[in-house]
Design a protein around this motif. Structure first.
Motif, PDB file in Angstrom:
ATOM      1  N   LEU A  49      49.507  31.916  46.441  1.00  0.00           N
ATOM      2  CA  LEU A  49      50.516  32.874  46.061  1.00  0.00           C
ATOM      3  C   LEU A  49      51.220  33.655  47.472  1.00  0.00           C
ATOM      4  CD1 LEU A  49      48.819  34.844  43.128  1.00  0.00           C
ATOM      5  CD2 LEU A  49      50.486  32.921  43.135  1.00  0.00           C
ATOM      6  N   ARG A  50      52.430  33.627  47.332  1.00  0.00           N
ATOM      7  CA  ARG A  50      52.992  34.428  48.548  1.00  0.00           C
ATOM      8  C   ARG A  50      52.398  35.590  48.952  1.00  0.00           C
ATOM      9  NH1 ARG A  50      59.359  34.238  49.226  1.00  0.00           N
ATOM     10  NH2 ARG A  50      58.641  32.349  49.776  1.00  0.00           N
ATOM     11  N   ARG A  51      52.132  36.602  47.976  1.00  0.00           N
ATOM     12  CA  ARG A  51      51.264  37.874  48.087  1.00  0.00           C
ATOM     13  C   ARG A  51      49.839  37.560  48.271  1.00  0.00           C
ATOM     14  NH1 ARG A  51      53.285  37.486  43.091  1.00  0.00           N
ATOM     15  NH2 ARG A  51      51.529  37.811  41.378  1.00  0.00           N
ATOM     16  N   GLY A  52      49.451  36.539  48.269  1.00  0.00           N
ATOM     17  CA  GLY A  52      47.975  36.113  48.264  1.00  0.00           C
ATOM     18  C   GLY A  52      46.969  36.646  47.052  1.00  0.00           C
ATOM     19  N   ARG A  53      45.898  36.443  47.269  1.00  0.00           N
ATOM     20  CA  ARG A  53      45.268  36.795  46.001  1.00  0.00           C
ATOM     21  C   ARG A  53      44.021  37.784  46.048  1.00  0.00           C
ATOM     22  NH1 ARG A  53      45.893  33.228  41.807  1.00  0.00           N
ATOM     23  NH2 ARG A  53      46.894  31.163  42.376  1.00  0.00           N
ATOM     24  N   ALA A  54      43.697  38.602  45.236  1.00  0.00           N
ATOM     25  CA  ALA A  54      42.605  39.538  45.349  1.00  0.00           C
ATOM     26  C   ALA A  54      41.124  38.739  45.185  1.00  0.00           C
ATOM     27  CB  ALA A  54      42.586  40.601  44.360  1.00  0.00           C
ATOM     28  N   ILE A  55      40.307  38.569  46.194  1.00  0.00           N
ATOM     29  CA  ILE A  55      39.136  37.764  46.396  1.00  0.00           C
ATOM     30  C   ILE A  55      38.353  38.253  45.145  1.00  0.00           C
ATOM     31  CG2 ILE A  55      37.021  37.614  47.850  1.00  0.00           C
ATOM     32  CD1 ILE A  55      39.491  36.197  48.704  1.00  0.00           C
ATOM     33  N   SER A  56      38.120  39.510  44.787  1.00  0.00           N
ATOM     34  CA  SER A  56      37.225  39.844  43.509  1.00  0.00           C
ATOM     35  C   SER A  56      37.747  39.184  42.451  1.00  0.00           C
ATOM     36  CB  SER A  56      37.215  41.279  43.418  1.00  0.00           C
ATOM     37  OG  SER A  56      38.308  41.780  43.272  1.00  0.00           O
ATOM     38  N   ALA A  57      38.934  39.108  42.041  1.00  0.00           N
ATOM     39  CA  ALA A  57      39.795  38.476  41.048  1.00  0.00           C
ATOM     40  C   ALA A  57      39.556  37.016  40.962  1.00  0.00           C
ATOM     41  CB  ALA A  57      41.152  39.015  40.832  1.00  0.00           C
ATOM     42  N   LEU A  58      39.668  36.590  42.226  1.00  0.00           N
ATOM     43  CA  LEU A  58      39.474  34.872  42.389  1.00  0.00           C
ATOM     44  C   LEU A  58      38.177  34.730  41.933  1.00  0.00           C
ATOM     45  CD1 LEU A  58      40.810  32.263  43.355  1.00  0.00           C
ATOM     46  CD2 LEU A  58      40.173  32.946  45.650  1.00  0.00           C
ATOM     47  N   HIS A  59      37.073  35.163  42.573  1.00  0.00           N
ATOM     48  CA  HIS A  59      35.807  35.126  42.302  1.00  0.00           C
ATOM     49  C   HIS A  59      35.624  35.098  40.762  1.00  0.00           C
ATOM     50  CE1 HIS A  59      31.501  34.417  42.751  1.00  0.00           C
ATOM     51  NE2 HIS A  59      31.304  35.409  42.283  1.00  0.00           N
ATOM     52  N   GLN A  60      35.952  36.297  40.185  1.00  0.00           N
ATOM     53  CA  GLN A  60      35.784  36.358  38.658  1.00  0.00           C
ATOM     54  C   GLN A  60      36.454  35.215  37.720  1.00  0.00           C
ATOM     55  OE1 GLN A  60      37.218  40.062  37.251  1.00  0.00           O
ATOM     56  NE2 GLN A  60      36.285  39.774  35.483  1.00  0.00           N
TER      57      GLN A  60
ATOM     58  N   LYS B  16      51.389  38.650  36.607  1.00  0.00           N
ATOM     59  CA  LYS B  16      50.783  38.653  37.760  1.00  0.00           C
ATOM     60  C   LYS B  16      49.039  38.698  37.548  1.00  0.00           C
ATOM     61  CE  LYS B  16      53.574  41.717  40.705  1.00  0.00           C
ATOM     62  NZ  LYS B  16      53.594  42.771  41.127  1.00  0.00           N
ATOM     63  N   TRP B  17      48.912  39.141  36.355  1.00  0.00           N
ATOM     64  CA  TRP B  17      47.364  38.930  35.548  1.00  0.00           C
ATOM     65  C   TRP B  17      47.194  37.386  35.375  1.00  0.00           C
ATOM     66  CZ3 TRP B  17      45.691  36.809  30.991  1.00  0.00           C
ATOM     67  CH2 TRP B  17      44.789  36.876  30.624  1.00  0.00           C
ATOM     68  N   THR B  18      48.049  36.798  35.040  1.00  0.00           N
ATOM     69  CA  THR B  18      48.258  35.151  34.619  1.00  0.00           C
ATOM     70  C   THR B  18      47.670  34.605  35.747  1.00  0.00           C
ATOM     71  OG1 THR B  18      49.362  35.473  32.675  1.00  0.00           O
ATOM     72  CG2 THR B  18      49.222  33.537  33.573  1.00  0.00           C
ATOM     73  N   GLU B  19      48.823  34.827  36.909  1.00  0.00           N
ATOM     74  CA  GLU B  19      48.402  34.224  38.104  1.00  0.00           C
ATOM     75  C   GLU B  19      47.130  34.475  38.880  1.00  0.00           C
ATOM     76  OE1 GLU B  19      52.691  34.234  39.886  1.00  0.00           O
ATOM     77  OE2 GLU B  19      51.711  35.933  40.305  1.00  0.00           O
ATOM     78  N   GLN B  20      46.456  35.662  38.622  1.00  0.00           N
ATOM     79  CA  GLN B  20      45.155  35.904  39.177  1.00  0.00           C
ATOM     80  C   GLN B  20      44.106  35.548  38.456  1.00  0.00           C
ATOM     81  OE1 GLN B  20      44.428  37.295  42.037  1.00  0.00           O
ATOM     82  NE2 GLN B  20      46.597  37.901  42.622  1.00  0.00           N
ATOM     83  N   THR B  21      44.184  35.265  37.088  1.00  0.00           N
ATOM     84  CA  THR B  21      43.137  34.876  36.258  1.00  0.00           C
ATOM     85  C   THR B  21      42.985  33.462  36.152  1.00  0.00           C
ATOM     86  OG1 THR B  21      43.433  36.927  34.899  1.00  0.00           O
ATOM     87  CG2 THR B  21      42.298  35.014  33.802  1.00  0.00           C
ATOM     88  N   PHE B  22      44.070  32.781  36.278  1.00  0.00           N
ATOM     89  CA  PHE B  22      44.109  31.344  36.201  1.00  0.00           C
ATOM     90  C   PHE B  22      44.693  30.740  37.534  1.00  0.00           C
ATOM     91  CE2 PHE B  22      44.766  32.539  31.954  1.00  0.00           C
ATOM     92  CZ  PHE B  22      43.893  31.957  31.283  1.00  0.00           C
ATOM     93  N   PRO B  23      43.864  30.914  38.583  1.00  0.00           N
ATOM     94  CA  PRO B  23      44.220  30.502  40.069  1.00  0.00           C
ATOM     95  C   PRO B  23      44.432  28.885  40.235  1.00  0.00           C
ATOM     96  CG  PRO B  23      41.779  30.904  40.179  1.00  0.00           C
ATOM     97  CD  PRO B  23      42.258  31.263  38.876  1.00  0.00           C
ATOM     98  N   GLN B  24      43.985  28.110  39.479  1.00  0.00           N
ATOM     99  CA  GLN B  24      44.266  26.800  39.732  1.00  0.00           C
ATOM    100  C   GLN B  24      45.561  26.498  38.600  1.00  0.00           C
ATOM    101  OE1 GLN B  24      40.581  25.804  38.084  1.00  0.00           O
ATOM    102  NE2 GLN B  24      39.710  25.602  39.916  1.00  0.00           N
ATOM    103  N   GLY B  25      46.080  27.284  38.229  1.00  0.00           N
ATOM    104  CA  GLY B  25      47.139  27.051  37.280  1.00  0.00           C
ATOM    105  C   GLY B  25      47.078  26.217  36.198  1.00  0.00           C
ATOM    106  N   GLY B  26      47.886  25.196  35.880  1.00  0.00           N
ATOM    107  CA  GLY B  26      47.658  24.109  34.842  1.00  0.00           C
ATOM    108  C   GLY B  26      48.264  24.675  33.541  1.00  0.00           C
TER     109      GLY B  26
END
Length: 105
Positions: A19-30, A71-81
């Motif tokens: 993502l252009r704005r980056g990802r929150a590491i804690s949200a990514l791990h979760q 934004k929640w969708t982008e963070q919750t589903f980092p692999q897209g799809g």
């Protein structure tokens, strides 16, 4: 991070869409740990909460709810799809604001 978490990250990182704005590491791990376990009721509950908020919103800026949902969708589903339904969500957002003159310029 613990040793096991490093292994999970190494196995998953190539499938994460940047993502252009980056990802929150804690949200990514979760998100990655939840996706390994399969769809959870917590994700479904949050999605239903956003849908409910969209239906019942009566404030000044309805775009704010859509923005938070995307934004929640982008963070919750980092692999897209397909399971993220991001394309459908964006299409719904654009369609709902085509008649709103407040957002025309």
């Amino acid at each position: 991070m613990a040793e096991g978490e490093d292994v999970d990250w190494e196995l998953s990182k190539e499938n994460i869409q940047p993502l252009r704005r980056g990802r929150a590491i804690s949200a990514l791990h979760q998100a990655l740990s939840q996706q390994q376990d399969g769809p959870t009721s917590a994700i479904n509950q949050q999605r239903q909460a956003f849908e409910s908020e969209l239906r019942m919103y009566d404030g000044d800026d309805p775009l704010h709810v859509w923005d938070r949902y995307v934004k929640w969708t982008e963070q919750t589903f980092p692999q897209g799809g397909r399971e993220s339904n991001l394309a459908t969500l964006l299409e719904r957002a654009v369609t709902s604001f085509t008649e709103e003159t407040m957002y025309h310029n």
